[in-house]
Design an enzyme around this catalytic site. Structure first.
Site, PDB file in Angstrom:
ATOM      1  N   GLU A 156       8.709   0.757   4.725  1.00 24.91           N
ATOM      2  CA  GLU A 156       7.019  -0.374   4.620  1.00 24.91           C
ATOM      3  C   GLU A 156       7.577  -1.083   5.096  1.00 24.91           C
ATOM      4  O   GLU A 156       7.816  -2.107   4.648  1.00 24.91           O
ATOM      5  CB  GLU A 156       6.413   0.488   3.390  1.00 24.91           C
ATOM      6  CG  GLU A 156       5.093  -0.070   3.030  1.00 24.91           C
ATOM      7  CD  GLU A 156       4.692  -0.434   1.478  1.00 24.91           C
ATOM      8  OE1 GLU A 156       4.907  -0.019   0.816  1.00 24.91           O
ATOM      9  OE2 GLU A 156       3.326   0.579   1.534  1.00 24.91           O
ATOM     10  N   GLY A 288      12.645  -4.944  -4.992  1.00 26.92           N
ATOM     11  CA  GLY A 288      11.608  -4.684  -5.695  1.00 26.92           C
ATOM     12  C   GLY A 288      11.628  -3.270  -5.560  1.00 26.92           C
ATOM     13  O   GLY A 288      12.993  -3.024  -6.284  1.00 26.92           O
ATOM     14  N   ALA A 289      10.819  -2.209  -5.560  1.00 25.36           N
ATOM     15  CA  ALA A 289      11.118  -0.506  -5.371  1.00 25.36           C
ATOM     16  C   ALA A 289       9.713  -0.233  -4.799  1.00 25.36           C
ATOM     17  O   ALA A 289       8.813  -1.235  -3.669  1.00 25.36           O
ATOM     18  CB  ALA A 289      10.413  -0.363  -7.042  1.00 25.36           C
ATOM     19  N   MET A 290      10.461   0.853  -3.992  1.00 23.36           N
ATOM     20  CA  MET A 290       9.798   1.289  -2.377  1.00 23.36           C
ATOM     21  C   MET A 290       9.194   2.818  -3.073  1.00 23.36           C
ATOM     22  O   MET A 290      10.116   3.611  -3.595  1.00 23.36           O
ATOM     23  CB  MET A 290      10.408   1.097  -1.835  1.00 23.36           C
ATOM     24  CG  MET A 290       9.617   1.933  -0.733  1.00 23.36           C
ATOM     25  SD  MET A 290       8.047   1.309   0.345  1.00 23.36           S
ATOM     26  CE  MET A 290       7.129   2.715   0.772  1.00 23.36           C
ATOM     27  N   ASN A 292       9.329   5.374  -1.571  1.00 28.04           N
ATOM     28  CA  ASN A 292       9.424   7.098  -0.531  1.00 28.04           C
ATOM     29  C   ASN A 292       9.627   8.285  -1.184  1.00 28.04           C
ATOM     30  O   ASN A 292       9.555   8.895  -2.211  1.00 28.04           O
ATOM     31  CB  ASN A 292      10.845   6.532  -0.197  1.00 28.04           C
ATOM     32  CG  ASN A 292      10.926   5.441  -0.016  1.00 28.04           C
ATOM     33  OD1 ASN A 292      10.637   4.880   0.801  1.00 28.04           O
ATOM     34  ND2 ASN A 292      11.639   4.597  -0.865  1.00 28.04           N
ATOM     35  N   GLU A 325       5.153   3.522  -9.678  1.00 28.04           N
ATOM     36  CA  GLU A 325       6.124   4.184  -8.160  1.00 28.04           C
ATOM     37  C   GLU A 325       5.299   5.589  -7.980  1.00 28.04           C
ATOM     38  O   GLU A 325       5.229   5.959  -7.224  1.00 28.04           O
ATOM     39  CB  GLU A 325       7.220   3.709  -8.102  1.00 28.04           C
ATOM     40  CG  GLU A 325       7.542   2.262  -7.549  1.00 28.04           C
ATOM     41  CD  GLU A 325       7.286   1.128  -6.558  1.00 28.04           C
ATOM     42  OE1 GLU A 325       6.934   2.813  -5.378  1.00 28.04           O
ATOM     43  OE2 GLU A 325       6.997   0.182  -7.284  1.00 28.04           O
TER      44      GLU A 325
HETATM   45 ZN   LIG Z   1       3.317  -0.127  -4.742  1.00 22.81          ZN
END
Ligand SMILES: [Zn+2]
Length: 883
Positions: A156, A288-290, A292, A325
Site C-alpha cells: 500500500e 507500522g502495521a498493514m 492485508n 487493522e
Molecule cells: Zn489503517
C-alpha cells in the site's frame, strides 16, 4: 448586500461542483485506461536468497469491454522478459516500460476483441531492505542469537507493481492466486490458506488458494523460519505468526484478536469473509502495521507481548493496533475506497472503529480520553486528536478529502488529518446521530458495497437513509474543506449567544469558512447532554438561568474549540469539581490551544491548572505533562527555562509523591501509566531527586532485571540516558546490542538518543549509519536525538554531512520528510530560511509540502517563544509573590 449574495452563489456553485458522486468504476480517477480489466491473476514467485533477487511469472485472465490495440498496466523496477496474449508470444519490442509513470505498455499484434483473454508474463526483480514491494529483513534469532533473514511484502498504496505487473489501482479488483518457492524449513504465508504444496529440486513450492475479489495493494507474502500459535472463532482460523522462538509472545494478540473479531462480526452484520486471519509479527521492513486481507503484518513490537518484560503501555498499543487493522478487514478490504482521495474512508473509519472496540472491552483504559491528548509516557511519538487539531489549524493543512493525482500524492495522504480528523469527525457524527442509528447505516453501507468499492458519498447516503437526516449536508464542510471552527460563547443574563469562526494558529490571513456544527452542551449539575445543529455563523442557546454554569462540547467529543467570555469561564473554574474528567481535559486542551492561537494569555491555561481538584487523573495530568514538555523544549537555552522548570515541578511533583515509586496493590492500570509519565517528565524538568532515584534503580536493574517493573523501564532508562556519563551510556548500549526483544531494544536506543552530553549525542548519531538497528529504525533514531538530546543542531549537522548514506536506508516517501522533520525542534526564524534554501538545491520537488509544514512549525515556534516568555515570567512572579 450584493457582494455577499454573489459570494453565496459562488460558494454554493463551488460546493455543488465539489460534491462527490456515488462509486462508479468508469468515472473513478486514476491513470490506467478502463477498457480492459483483470479478473483473475495466477502468480508464481521464486526468490533467490543468495542474490536477493526473484524471478516471477503470471497469467492474468482479462476482460475487454472495448476493442484495444494496447494493454496498459503498472510495473516498477521489474525486468519483463516474456509476454504472450492468448497463447501468442509477443516480440520483445512490443513491451515498453515507462518508469516515470510506473507503467508497462504492451502493444498487441491484432486488435483485442471484446471479451475474455489471457495475458502471460515473465519477469524478475530485486529484493531490497527498504520495506516497499518485496523486501528482506535481517534479524537475530530468539534464543540462539543466530543471524537470519525473513522475507516480506508491503504494497500500500502502490507497490504491488514492484512484485508483479498488475492493474495496481484500488478499483481494479480481481482474484489473486499466489504460488511461491521457499526453502524447505520455511513457513510461507499469504492472504489465503495453503491449497497444496510439494517438494521440488530448489526447495518447497507452496500454492495458496485464490482470494476473493480484492484490490491489488492488499496482497501479502511473508516467509521465513516462522512459528505460530492458533485458535478458532466461529468458522475462522486465527493464527499469530512470528519468527522462531517468539510465537508464544503472541498469546495476548491471539486472545485479543478472537475477542475483536467476534465484536466486528456482530457490528458489521456481515461475518469475516475469509477462512483464516493471520496476525504476522515481522522483525523489520517497516515500522507500522498493514491490513492485508487475511494476513495482517505488524512490526514485531506492535504485536508481541512478553508478560515478564512488556509494559502496560505496550499491551494497550497492541490491542488498539489489532483493533484498527482488523476493522480494515471490512472497511478497506471487503469494501475499498474507490481512489486514494477517499483514503480517509479506510483510515478515519478504522481508527474510529478500532478505538470504539478497544474502549468497549477495556473501559479502564479511558481510550477516548487518551485519544484526545497526546499520550506518550515512554516518549515515543504518539499521534492524537490534539496533534491533528493543531496541524489542522495551520496554513499547511488540507481537507480530509483531497485530490490525489499520482503515487506520491497517494503516499502523502497517510497523515494525521486522514486518520485523526477522520476518526474525530466520525465520533462526533455518531454521537449526533445516535449509536444504533449509526450502526444501522454502517450495516447498510457494508451490505451494499461488499466485494466492491465506494466513495464518501456512498457512506453518507447509507447514514442518511438510516437516520433520516441530511448527513451529506452536515458532513460536507468537515470533509471537503480544511480546518475547523472555534465556537465563541457570550452570556448576558439569561441570553446565551454563540458565534463561530475558523480556528487558526500562525495563520493570520486564514480564509473565513463556516461549518454545520453538531453542538452539545450541559448545564453543570444537571445530568443531561443537550444538542443542536448550529447551522449559521451565529446562534443562541435556549434561555438558561443566569446562575447556572454551562459547558459546551460535552465530553470533548466534538471536533471544535470553545472560547468562553470572562464571566462564563470564571463560573466554570468554580465548578471544576462537578465536571467529569473528559470535560476537564477538554477545558485544558481548549485553553492551551487558545494560548497557542494567540487568543489568550498563558495565564488562562496555567490559572485553570491551579484550580483543578486534587487527585491523579491520568488524562488530566498527561495533558499538562505534554504542554509543559512543549514549553520546556521551546525554552531550550533560554534563561526563563530554569524558572519555568521550577514552577512545572511544583505542579507535577505532588502528584508523583501521591503515587509513589512502588505500585500499590489493586491500583488502576492508569496509575501505573501516570507514574511512568511523571518520572520521564520530572526527569526532563531536572528534578534532582527523581534523577538520582532513577540512577539508583537502573544500577539495581542491571544487576537484577526483575527489580524494576516493566511499566517503569522505558521511563527510568530515558532519564538515565538523558543524564548519562560515558560508562552509563556504554552500559545502555551493551544492553541494547544484547537483547533480541524489539521492545527492550527500543527502550535502550531511545535512552541512548536522549543523552544531553553533545559528545554522546554525536556517538549515538553514528549508530544510524551502522546495521545495529533495522533500516526502518535508523532515520527515526536521528530524529529522536534531535528531539530528546536537546541538540537539534548537532543532529542536523550530522544528517547534512551523511545525507546520502542515511537516505539509502529509506524510500522516496521517507526521503521527502527526513530533512524537514529535523527542523521542527528549532525555534529561530533563521532556521526556517535555512531549510528553504537547503530544500531548493537538495530536496526533490515532491518534498514541497513537508518543507512547508516544517517551515511553518519553526516560524510558529519562533513567534510563540517570544510571546510566551514574558507571559510566563509574569505568571510565575505573581504566583511566587502570592505564596
Ligand atoms: Zn489503517
Amino acid at each position: 448586500m450584493r457582494v455577499s449574495v454573489a459570494l453565496t452563489v459562488l460558494f454554493a456553485l463551488l460546493t455543488t461542483m465539489d460534491a462527490e458522486e456515488s462509486y462508479e468504476f468508469a468515472s473513478t480517477p486514476g491513470k490506467l485506461p478502463k477498457q480492459v480489466v483483470p479478473l483473475e491473476y495466477s502468480i508464481r514467485t521464486v526468490p533467490d536468497l543468495n542474490k536477493l533477487t526473484f524471478s516471477g511469472s503470471e497469467s492474468v485472465k482479462l476482460k475487454a469491454s472495448a476493442p484495444v490495440h494496447e494493454l496498459v498496466l503498472n510495473s516498477l523496477e521489474l525486468n519483463i522478459t516474456k509476454a504472450s496474449i492468448d497463447g501468442t508470444q509477443l516480440s520483445p519490442d512490443a513491451i515498453k516500460l515507462d518508469p516515470n509513470n510506473e507503467l508497462l505498455m504492451i502493444a498487441l499484434p491484432n486488435e483485442l476483441a471484446i471479451g475474455e483473454h489471457s495475458l502471460a508474463l515473465e519477469f524478475s526483480g530485486t529484493i531490497t531492505q527498504k520495506g516497499r514491494g518485496f523486501y528482506y529483513m535481517p534479524y537475530q534469532e530468539q534464543g540462539t542469537g543466530a543471524k537470519k533473514i525473513a522475507l516480506g511484502t508491503q504494497f500500500e498504496p502502490s507497490d504491488a507493481r514492484r512484485f508483479f505487473p498488475c492493474w495496481d489501482e484500488p478499483s481494479f479488483r480481481a482474484r489473486f492466486q499466489l504460488t511461491a518457492v521457499v526453502p524447505e524449513n520455511w513457513l510461507a504465508v499469504s492472504n489465503m490458506p495453503v491449497e497444496s504444496e510439494r517438494k521440488i529440486d530448489i526447495g518447497r513450492e507452496v500454492r495458496f488458494q485464490a482470494t476473493p475479489s480484492m484490490s491489488s495493494y492488499l496482497n501479502v507474502f511473508v516467509a521465513g523460519e516462522l512459528d505460530l500459535i492458533e485458535t478458532k472463532v466461529a468458522e475462522t482460523q486465527i493464527r499469530v505468526i512470528a519468527t522462531k522462538g517468539k510465537a508464544e509472545w503472541g498469546r495476548y494478540a491471539l486472545e485479543s484478536t478472537a475477542q475483536i473479531l467476534q465484536y466486528y462480526n456482530d457490528y458489521f452484520g456481515v461475518r469475516y469473509p475469509l477462512p483464516k486471519l493471520d496476525q504476522i509479527a515481522i522483525p523489520g521492513g517497516f515500522g507500522g502495521a498493514m491490513e492485508n486481507w487475511g494476513g495482517i503484518t505488524y512490526y514485531e513490537s506492535a504485536l508481541l507481548f512478553d508478560p515478564k518484560k512488556s509494559s502496560a503501555a505496550t499491551r494497550q498499543r497492541i490491542y488498539e493496533v489489532i483493533a484498527h487493522e482488523t476493522a480494515h478487514q471490512w472497511f478497506g478490504d471487503l469494501v475499498t475506497m474507490a481512489w486514494w482521495d477517499n483514503l480517509w474512508l479506510n483510515e478515519g473509519f478504522a481508527s474510529w472503529m478500532g478505538s470504539k472496540c478497544t474502549a468497549h472491552f477495556n473501559p479502564d483504559w479511558e481510550v477516548w480520553l487518551a485519544k484526545n491528548i497526546q499520550r506518550d509516557p515512554t516518549r515515543r511519538t504518539g499521534i492524537a486528536k490534539e496533534v491533528a487539531m493543531e496541524g489542522d489549524a495551520r496554513s499547511t493543512t488540507h481537507a480530509i478529502q483531497q485530490a490525489v493525482a499520482n503515487e506520491s500524492d497517494a503516499n502523502r495522504a497517510f497523515d494525521d488529518i486522514t486518520y485523526r480528523k477522520g476518526q474525530s469527525f466520525l465520533r462526533m457524527l455518531e454521537s449526533f446521530l445516535g449509536e444504533d442509528v449509526f450502526r444501522g447505516g454502517i450495516r447498510r453501507y457494508i451490505a451494499a458495497h461488499k466485494y466492491s468499492n465506494s466513495t464518501t458519498a456512498d457512506l453518507w447516503s447509507a447514514l442518511s437513509e438510516a437516520s433520516g437526516k441530511p448527513v451529506d449536508e452536515i458532513a460536507a464542510a468537515w470533509t471537503e474543506q480544511p480546518g475547523f471552527p472555534v465556537v465563541i460563547m457570550k452570556r448576558d443574563g439569561k441570553k446565551i449567544s454563540l458565534s463561530q469562526e475558523r480556528f487558526a494558529i500562525n495563520f493570520p490571513k486564514a480564509p473565513a469558512l463556516d461549518w454545520k456544527i453538531p453542538l452539545t452542551w450541559l448545564v453543570v449539575g444537571e445530568n443531561k447532554i443537550e444538542s443542536r445543529l448550529m447551522t449559521g455563523k451565529i446562534d443562541n442557546l435556549p434561555n438558561i438561568a443566569a446562575d447556572r454554569v454551562i459547558k459546551l462540547n460535552a465530553n470533548g467529543a466534538g471536533n471544535y474549540r470553545v472560547q468562553y467570555d470572562e464571566s462564563s469561564w470564571k463560573a466554570l473554574l468554580g465548578a471544576l469539581a462537578k465536571l467529569n474528567v473528559e470535560d476537564r481535559v477538554n477545558l485544558l486542551s481548549d485553553s492551551w490551544a487558545l494560548v497557542q492561537a494567540n487568543r489568550a494569555d498563558v495565564s488562562l491555561y496555567l490559572g485553570l491548572i491551579g484550580k483543578l481538584p486534587r487527585g491523579h487523573e491520568l488524562a488530566e495530568r498527561d495533558q499538562i505533562v505534554n504542554a509543559f514538555d512543549y514549553i520546556n523544549r521551546l525554552l531550550l537555552g533560554n534563561p526563563t527555562r530554569e524558572t519555568f522548570q521550577g514552577y512545572a515541578r511544583s505542579i507535577l511533583r505532588p502528584t508523583f509523591d501521591e503515587l509513589g515509586w512502588a505500585p500499590k496493590k489493586s491500583e488502576s492500570p492508569r496509575d501505573s501509566l501516570l507514574r511512568a509519565s511523571l518520572i520521564a517528565a520530572l526527569g526532563d524538568l531536572n528534578d534532582q531527586e527523581i534523577i538520582a532515584a532513577c540512577k539508583k534503580r537502573f544500577e539495581k536493574f542491571v544487576a537484577d532485571p526483575d527489580s524494576l517493573a516493566p511499566d517503569l523501564r522505558a521511563a527510568v532508562c530515558s532519564v538515565v540516558g538523558h543524564y548519562a556519563d560515558d560508562a552509563t551510556w556504554d552500559k545502555l548500549h551493551e544492553l541494547g546490542l544484547k537483547t533480541t526483544s524489539i521492545e527492550e531494544k527500543q527502550n535502550y536506543y531511545d535512552a541512548l538518543a536522549a543523552a544531553r552530553d553533545p559528545k554522546l549525542a554525536a556517538k549515538a548519531l553514528q549508530i544510524s549509519l551502522t546495521d545495529e538497528l533495522p533500516t526502518s529504525r535508523a532515520l527515526p533514531l536521528v530524529g529522536k536525538i534531535a528531539r530528546y538530546s536537546g541538540h537539534p543542531d548537532v543532529a542536523w549537522d550530522f544528517a547534512k554531512a551523511n545525507m546520502k548514506a542515511l537516505l539509502a536506508k529509506t524510500d522516496a516517501v521517507g526521503a521527502n520528510s527526513f530533512a524537514p522533520s529535523l527542523f521542527v525542534f528549532f525555534s529561530e526564524k533563521s532556521r526556517a530560511n535555512e531549510l528553504n534554501t537547503y530544500a531548493k538545491s537538495n530536496l526533490p520537488a515532491t518534498s514541497v509540502k513537508e518543507v512547508a509544514k516544517a517551515v511553518d512549525e519553526v516560524e510558529f515556534r519562533a513567534e510563540f517563544k517570544q510571546r510566551l516568555m514574558p507571559q510566563l515570567d509574569t505568571w510565575i512572579n505573581t504566583q511566587t509573590k502570592r505564596n
